[in-house]
Design a protein around this motif. Structure first.
Motif, short mmCIF file in Angstrom:
data_model
loop_
_atom_site.label_atom_id
_atom_site.label_comp_id
_atom_site.label_asym_id
_atom_site.label_seq_id
_atom_site.Cartn_x
_atom_site.Cartn_y
_atom_site.Cartn_z
N LEU A 149 73.54 25.55 19.35
CA LEU A 149 72.29 25.75 19.58
C LEU A 149 71.42 25.92 18.53
CD1 LEU A 149 72.28 28.34 22.66
CD2 LEU A 149 71.68 25.71 22.73
N VAL A 150 71.94 26.34 17.38
CA VAL A 150 71.13 26.39 16.13
C VAL A 150 72.02 25.83 15.23
CG1 VAL A 150 70.24 27.99 14.38
CG2 VAL A 150 70.26 28.76 16.55
N THR A 151 71.68 24.65 14.61
CA THR A 151 72.53 24.04 13.47
C THR A 151 72.27 24.51 12.09
OG1 THR A 151 71.12 22.06 13.29
CG2 THR A 151 72.64 22.23 15.03
N ARG A 152 73.06 24.28 11.16
CA ARG A 152 72.89 24.55 9.79
C ARG A 152 71.63 23.73 9.33
NH1 ARG A 152 76.21 23.00 4.77
NH2 ARG A 152 76.01 24.97 3.59
N SER A 153 71.80 22.45 9.56
CA SER A 153 70.48 21.28 9.28
C SER A 153 69.39 22.08 9.76
CB SER A 153 70.78 19.99 9.81
OG SER A 153 69.75 19.34 9.35
N ALA A 154 69.19 22.68 10.88
CA ALA A 154 67.84 23.01 11.59
C ALA A 154 67.42 24.00 10.70
CB ALA A 154 68.14 23.20 13.05
N VAL A 155 68.33 25.25 10.75
CA VAL A 155 67.89 26.43 9.72
C VAL A 155 67.34 26.01 8.38
CG1 VAL A 155 68.88 28.36 8.95
CG2 VAL A 155 69.52 27.85 11.07
N TRP A 156 68.10 24.90 7.57
CA TRP A 156 67.66 24.82 6.23
C TRP A 156 66.38 24.11 6.43
CZ3 TRP A 156 69.42 27.27 2.69
CH2 TRP A 156 70.95 27.54 2.72
N ALA A 157 66.21 23.08 7.27
CA ALA A 157 65.09 22.52 7.56
C ALA A 157 63.67 23.39 7.93
CB ALA A 157 64.94 21.32 8.44
N GLN A 158 64.04 24.35 8.67
CA GLN A 158 63.02 25.32 9.03
C GLN A 158 62.42 25.98 7.86
OE1 GLN A 158 63.73 29.00 11.27
NE2 GLN A 158 62.02 28.25 12.64
N ALA A 159 63.55 26.53 6.96
CA ALA A 159 63.24 27.41 5.69
C ALA A 159 62.42 26.54 4.67
CB ALA A 159 64.50 28.04 5.28
N LEU A 160 62.93 25.09 4.67
CA LEU A 160 62.22 24.32 3.57
C LEU A 160 60.82 24.14 4.07
CD1 LEU A 160 62.18 22.64 1.02
CD2 LEU A 160 63.14 20.71 2.29
N ALA A 161 60.55 23.87 5.28
CA ALA A 161 58.96 23.58 5.83
C ALA A 161 58.32 24.66 5.40
CB ALA A 161 59.10 23.13 7.31
N LEU A 162 58.89 25.94 5.69
CA LEU A 162 57.92 27.20 5.65
C LEU A 162 57.73 27.46 4.04
CD1 LEU A 162 60.14 29.65 7.81
CD2 LEU A 162 57.75 28.86 8.27
N ALA A 163 58.83 27.34 3.17
CA ALA A 163 58.51 27.15 1.75
C ALA A 163 57.62 26.33 1.14
CB ALA A 163 59.73 27.05 1.05
N LEU A 164 57.40 25.21 1.79
CA LEU A 164 56.53 24.26 1.30
C LEU A 164 55.15 24.36 1.83
CD1 LEU A 164 58.50 21.05 1.74
CD2 LEU A 164 57.82 22.16 -0.72
#
Length: 184
Positions: A149-164
């Motif tokens: 339901l939660v993938t590693r890729s999705a977690v990384w993508a969300q954090a990167l979008a927030l950082a940017l």
């Protein structure tokens, strides 16, 4: 113009590619082998953040880089329980803008925590416990323990979008842009 991810792990490069394809589609994304400067399995928020920042800054210094991105997974311990999380750092080449964000957290399985604290990498421990192979290059511990339901890729993508976010809206973050230091 290129975004260099401070890793060759496809489980880290692909989410960066996904985010930049939406936010900055003119930039190509590829991985680069750069050292984190921290243990293979960082413990604590500070060490994990240092690893992500080191990777981002080192990648941003490579020829042709427009951005360097570092993704570092870590474990923090609080009251005897372990929590898996990550830190994303994005360093813009040339002007020194450094942006960071943390991922969501997942409780570390109790059987894995002592081994991680003894120096083993969580991915290898989880491969052994789950009977999987190279989990850290795929769905990750988070994907395995959430039934996908939660993938590693999705977690990384969300954090990167927030950082940017401050790079996308510099007028809303003047102190972030004023605090820049040269990464070169």
């Amino acid at each position: 113009m290129t975004v260099l991810v401070g890793s060759l792990n496809p489980g880290k490069v692909q989410p960066v590619r996904d985010v930049f394809a939406v936010l900055f589609p003119e930039l190509e994304v590829s991985g680069a082998a750069v050292p984190s400067g921290v243990r293979d399995q960082p413990v604590g928020v500070g060490e994990t953040r240092r690893g992500a920042v080191n990777r981002a800054r080192r990648a941003a210094r490579l020829p042709g880089a427009t951005w360097g991105v570092g993704l570092e997974g870590g474990v923090r311990v609080e009251r005897g329980r372990g929590w898996l999380f990550g830190v994303v750092a994005a360093a813009r080449a040339g002007d020194g803008l450094l942006l960071t964000a943390r991922t969501a957290e997942l409780p570390v399985p109790e059987a894995a925590l002592p081994r991680v604290l003894a120096g083993e990498e969580l991915g290898g421990v989880m491969d052994e416990l789950l009977g999987t192979h190279d989990l850290k290059r795929g769905a990750g511990t988070v994907g395995a323990l959430t039934g996908g339901l939660v993938t590693r890729s999705a977690v990384w993508a969300q954090a990167l979008a927030l950082a940017l976010a401050p790079a996308l809206h510099p007028g809303f973050y003047p102190s972030v842009h004023a605090a820049r230091t040269n990464v070169r």
